[in-house]
Design a protein around this motif. Structure first.
Motif, short mmCIF file in Angstrom:
data_model
loop_
_atom_site.label_atom_id
_atom_site.label_comp_id
_atom_site.label_asym_id
_atom_site.label_seq_id
_atom_site.Cartn_x
_atom_site.Cartn_y
_atom_site.Cartn_z
N UNK A 549 -14.06 -6.79 -5.84
CA UNK A 549 -14.12 -6.21 -7.18
C UNK A 549 -12.83 -5.43 -7.35
N UNK A 550 -12.29 -5.39 -8.57
CA UNK A 550 -10.97 -4.78 -8.78
C UNK A 550 -10.93 -3.30 -8.39
N UNK A 551 -12.00 -2.59 -8.73
CA UNK A 551 -12.06 -1.15 -8.44
C UNK A 551 -13.55 -0.82 -8.34
N UNK A 552 -13.95 -0.16 -7.26
CA UNK A 552 -15.38 0.09 -7.07
C UNK A 552 -15.62 1.21 -6.09
N UNK A 553 -16.85 1.65 -6.06
CA UNK A 553 -17.26 2.74 -5.17
C UNK A 553 -16.99 2.39 -3.72
N UNK A 554 -17.19 1.13 -3.33
CA UNK A 554 -17.01 0.76 -1.93
C UNK A 554 -15.59 0.33 -1.60
N UNK A 555 -14.64 0.61 -2.49
CA UNK A 555 -13.21 0.62 -2.14
C UNK A 555 -12.78 2.06 -1.88
N UNK A 556 -13.20 2.95 -2.75
CA UNK A 556 -12.80 4.35 -2.62
C UNK A 556 -13.52 5.01 -1.43
N UNK A 557 -14.79 4.64 -1.20
CA UNK A 557 -15.57 5.27 -0.11
C UNK A 557 -14.92 5.06 1.25
N UNK A 558 -14.58 3.84 1.65
CA UNK A 558 -13.97 3.70 2.98
C UNK A 558 -12.63 4.41 3.12
N UNK A 559 -11.88 4.52 2.02
CA UNK A 559 -10.63 5.29 2.09
C UNK A 559 -10.92 6.73 2.47
N UNK A 560 -11.91 7.32 1.82
CA UNK A 560 -12.28 8.70 2.14
C UNK A 560 -12.85 8.81 3.55
N UNK A 561 -13.74 7.89 3.91
CA UNK A 561 -14.44 7.99 5.20
C UNK A 561 -13.48 7.80 6.37
N UNK A 562 -12.60 6.83 6.28
CA UNK A 562 -11.64 6.59 7.37
C UNK A 562 -10.80 7.84 7.63
N UNK A 563 -10.31 8.45 6.57
CA UNK A 563 -9.48 9.64 6.73
C UNK A 563 -10.30 10.82 7.24
N UNK A 585 -12.48 11.26 -6.28
CA UNK A 585 -12.63 10.03 -7.07
C UNK A 585 -13.92 9.31 -6.71
N UNK A 586 -14.33 9.41 -5.44
CA UNK A 586 -15.59 8.81 -5.02
C UNK A 586 -16.76 9.53 -5.67
N UNK A 587 -16.72 10.85 -5.71
CA UNK A 587 -17.79 11.62 -6.36
C UNK A 587 -17.99 11.21 -7.81
N UNK A 588 -16.91 10.81 -8.47
CA UNK A 588 -16.99 10.49 -9.89
C UNK A 588 -17.88 9.29 -10.17
N UNK A 589 -18.13 8.45 -9.16
CA UNK A 589 -19.04 7.31 -9.35
C UNK A 589 -20.50 7.75 -9.42
N UNK A 590 -20.80 8.97 -9.01
CA UNK A 590 -22.19 9.43 -8.88
C UNK A 590 -22.61 10.28 -10.05
N UNK A 591 -23.79 9.97 -10.60
CA UNK A 591 -24.33 10.74 -11.71
C UNK A 591 -25.32 11.79 -11.24
N UNK A 592 -25.83 12.57 -12.19
CA UNK A 592 -26.81 13.61 -11.85
C UNK A 592 -28.03 13.52 -12.77
N UNK A 593 -28.45 12.30 -13.03
CA UNK A 593 -29.63 12.10 -13.84
C UNK A 593 -30.88 12.56 -13.08
N UNK A 594 -31.90 13.03 -13.79
CA UNK A 594 -33.13 13.52 -13.14
C UNK A 594 -34.07 12.38 -12.76
N UNK A 595 -33.59 11.50 -11.90
CA UNK A 595 -34.33 10.31 -11.48
C UNK A 595 -33.90 9.98 -10.06
N UNK A 596 -34.85 9.83 -9.16
CA UNK A 596 -34.55 9.58 -7.75
C UNK A 596 -33.72 8.32 -7.53
#
Length: 705
Positions: A549-563, A585-596
């Motif tokens: 995928x051109x840009x996605x959560x699981x591109x940004x996540x491994x960048x953060x995790x590896x470092x 930038x990874x946090x920005x993919x996550x919302x705070x809706x009141x739903x599990x």
């Protein structure tokens, strides 16, 4: 004030884009349909439009522009409103649509003082009989709200696209928080100020648009019965904000029916207590039939607790106000059984129902853990798609079981795992350490670097389970720890491996394992390879390369995790400094809706198609790779000492437990929207495919405490 009056019958400048503007907004309007073409902030140097339109989304169907919509007025009678009488002024406009037995009046006003764009949609019954516009289903009435949530290129998305965090299942307290993907504010928000919503849907997802657009959004108003001549409205306010805290604060101030809810846990284990904090406008009364809410010093804040007494979804209705003016809103909690029991049951299910026998007729699959169809009640061997083969993400089942056996004893489970491990080292990996995308002997496939770290993970867990010597390919004898090193070295022999952003590279855990084993030579070898990879990621920064995928959560996540893992092992501050930007930038993919299913769960919207039985596009909330954000938060908490991220990580992992049943069944994704291209959503896809990484990650983070 300059006034422009437009009708379809006689307009000299028909077709010319019209504008509304204020110090806070610049809005472009299609005079022929009354739809909005763009919403921009006048001071934004990038002139980003926060909605899809002809300038930024050329594939968008004309009929799905902002503010258009449809209503089902009977069987085979879906009517679209798109041909209005339009009146436009500098700071306001109206569009009147006449349908068969129904009139739709759309009004928009730029509030100079409040800094908002206020929209209302009024539905009037012009017929002779009563109507309920969503009588058949929630999706029987919809307003197009095409938020600009698309993945083009990294350079484009960071400046010109937004994550859309949609909360349309909240009834009277519904909202959308948009966040520019590159994080530069201000950001656009929407809160409902009148009426109620019953969900959202997605359109324009197909094999043409594939995974790089979230599609076109539709919001579903909840309209009561309309008697002849009667009207009902749904209204919302759009405004600029800085961050989540500012969004919620403004939401409370801008809407009398807005409710912000915080929970100590959105997914609770039976027997736990969930503490709620409910915030609304000062002076507003809030009540619930399920939880006793106590006001806190008349600040518009209420607190209460719920005992998680039985498993399953818990819908909590909150009532704001009294008498005829009261509104109802909903939040959603989940209650699960004991997590250790759930994991044990899942492992029993895998080893007894999802493993092909060693004498299976197709020897390229014999001994493998495989996809299971919960509807068919059997293993899937006939589906030939790459995302359903017996390799790739399915290795997560082996990793889960190997982690579990390090703290639990079960001879039958261990025997199953040994058979599976023999399958991996003979059918998924050759003697050189090369990891195949398909089982050896089944077909020739192109290189997929994503698969390699998952095999590394399995070798590492087998090493920790005793590091027993195994033989593969007739005469290749090695311990799992040696196979791990071979896999890592072979990975970095592939072209552009250092430019790749792989998921689940076991950096910290592997280095710690070899250090504790006294194998300092292997530690230095692995550290050299992973340091080079980390330096490349730090050098590239926010210029992420496109992957599947051109840009996605699981591109940004491994960048953060590896470092972050490199920082945790070395304590070199340069790694932490390089990780900060990726983490935000990874946090920005996550919302705070009141739903599990949504709270802090990263946006993903293609996995149901690639991994599910029903081949369904659309938002997958939750999806097991959302746990990557939890892993990043765990390591970020270790690095910074901010333990609130560990709490959030735990919530994310727990949110994914909805993908498993108490008896041990797994489901690859929950398709969240009301509908996707007309297909019903709101259900678990029947395939048990790749979701077990979520449970493996729960055990992994326990081991890092």
């Amino acid at each position: 004030m300059r006034l422009k009056y437009l009708t379809l019958a006689c307009v000299p400048t028909a077709g010319a884009v019209q504008y509304m503007h204020s110090k806070d907004f610049r809005i472009s309007i299609d005079p022929d349909s009354g739809a909005l073409l763009s919403i921009t902030h006048p001071k934004d140097n990038a002139s980003m439009s926060w909605i899809s339109g002809p300038d930024n989304t050329p594939w968008q169907p004309l009929g799905s522009r902002w503010g258009l919509g449809y209503v089902d007025l009977g069987p085979l009678h879906r009517t679209f409103w798109d041909s209005p009488h339009v009146r436009v002024e500098d700071d306001r406009m109206s569009a009147a649509y006449t349908l068969d037995g129904l009139k739709v009046d759309v009004t928009r006003k730029l509030d100079q003082r409040g800094g908002s764009l206020d929209e209302c949609y009024m539905f009037t019954n012009t017929g002779n009989e009563s109507v309920t516009l969503n009588d058949a289903a929630a999706e029987s009435i919809a307003i197009y709200t095409p938020f600009n949530d698309h993945y083009t290129s990294t350079e484009d998305v960071l400046e010109n696209r937004a994550h859309a965090h949609v909360w349309a299942n909240g009834g009277a307290s519904s909202w959308v928080k948009l966040t520019r993907m590159g994080l530069r504010g201000p950001h656009l928000g929407l809160v409902l100020t009148e009426g109620s919503l019953a969900g959202y849907s997605i359109e324009s997802r197909s094999v043409v648009t594939l995974s790089n657009t979230r599609g076109i959004f539709l919001l579903h108003p909840s309209i009561p019965v309309l008697e002849p001549g009667q009207s009902s409205r749904v209204c919302w306010s759009l405004f600029w904000h800085d961050d989540w805290e500012d969004f919620f604060e403004q939401g409370v101030q801008r809407s009398e029916q807005f409710v912000h809810v915080e929970a100590s846990s959105w997914t609770a284990v039976v027997g736990e207590t969930v503490d709620l904090t409910v915030s609304t406008r000062r002076g507003a009364a809030v009540s619930s039939e399920i939880v006793d809410l106590v006001p806190v010093q008349n600040k518009g804040v209420y607190t209460g607790s719920i005992k998680a007494s039985k498993t399953g979804q818990q819908k909590v209705t909150l009532t704001v106000g009294n008498g005829v003016s009261k509104t109802n809103s909903s939040i959603f909690l989940n209650v699960v059984p004991d997590i250790d029991e759930l994991i044990a049951n899942r492992i029993k299910f895998i080893t007894t129902k999802q493993q092909l026998s060693t004498d299976f007729s197709d020897q390229t699959k014999a001994g493998a853990y495989a996809v299971y169809d919960n509807q068919m009640e059997g293993i899937v061997t006939f589906d030939t798609s790459s995302d359903r083969n017996t390799g790739r993400e399915r290795v997560g089942m082996g990793v889960l079981i190997a982690r579990w056996l390090q703290s639990n004893s079960d001879p039958d489970v261990e025997e199953s795992l040994r058979i599976y491990y023999d399958y991996v080292i003979n059918k998924l990996q050759d003697a050189t350490g090369y990891v195949h995308s398909w089982p050896i002997g089944s077909r020739t496939a192109s290189l997929r670097l994503y698969n390699w770290p998952w095999v590394m993970q399995l070798h590492l867990q087998m090493a920790k389970l005793g590091n027993k010597v195994t033989t593969s390919h007739g005469n290749c004898t090695a311990t799992p720890s040696q196979r791990l090193l071979d896999t890592v070295e072979r990975f970095y022999m592939q072209d552009h491996a250092n430019d790749y952003y792989p998921i689940n590279v076991p950096i910290y855990e592997a280095l710690t394992y070899f250090e504790e084993s006294g194998d300092h030579k292997t530690v230095q070898r692995l550290l050299t390879l992973w340091t080079a990879h980390g330096k490349r990621i730090a050098e590239v920064g926010q210029n992420y390369p496109a992957a599947e995928v051109n840009y996605e959560q699981s591109i940004v996540a491994p960048a953060a995790i590896i470092l972050l893992e490199l920082y945790q092992y070395t304590t070199n501050e340069e790694w932490l400094d390089a990780a900060h930007g990726h983490f935000t930038r990874l946090e920005a993919f996550s919302g705070r809706q009141p739903d599990y299913r949504l709270h802090d769960i990263g946006i993903r919207h293609w996995d149901g198609y690639w991994f599910g039985k029903d081949r369904m596009w659309g938002d997958t909330f939750p999806h097991y790779w959302s746990t990557l954000t939890g892993i990043a938060m765990h390591y970020y908490a270790n690095a910074t000492g901010n333990d609130s991220y560990k709490t959030r990580a735990e919530r994310i992992l727990r949110g994914n437990l909805v993908l498993f049943t108490e008896e041990g069944r797994g489901y690859c994704a929950f398709l969240y929207p009301t509908t996707v291209d007309g297909r019903k959503g709101g259900y678990l896809d029947p395939y048990a495919n790749d979701q077990d990484w979520a449970l493996a990650h729960i055990l992994a983070l326990r081991g890092d405490e």
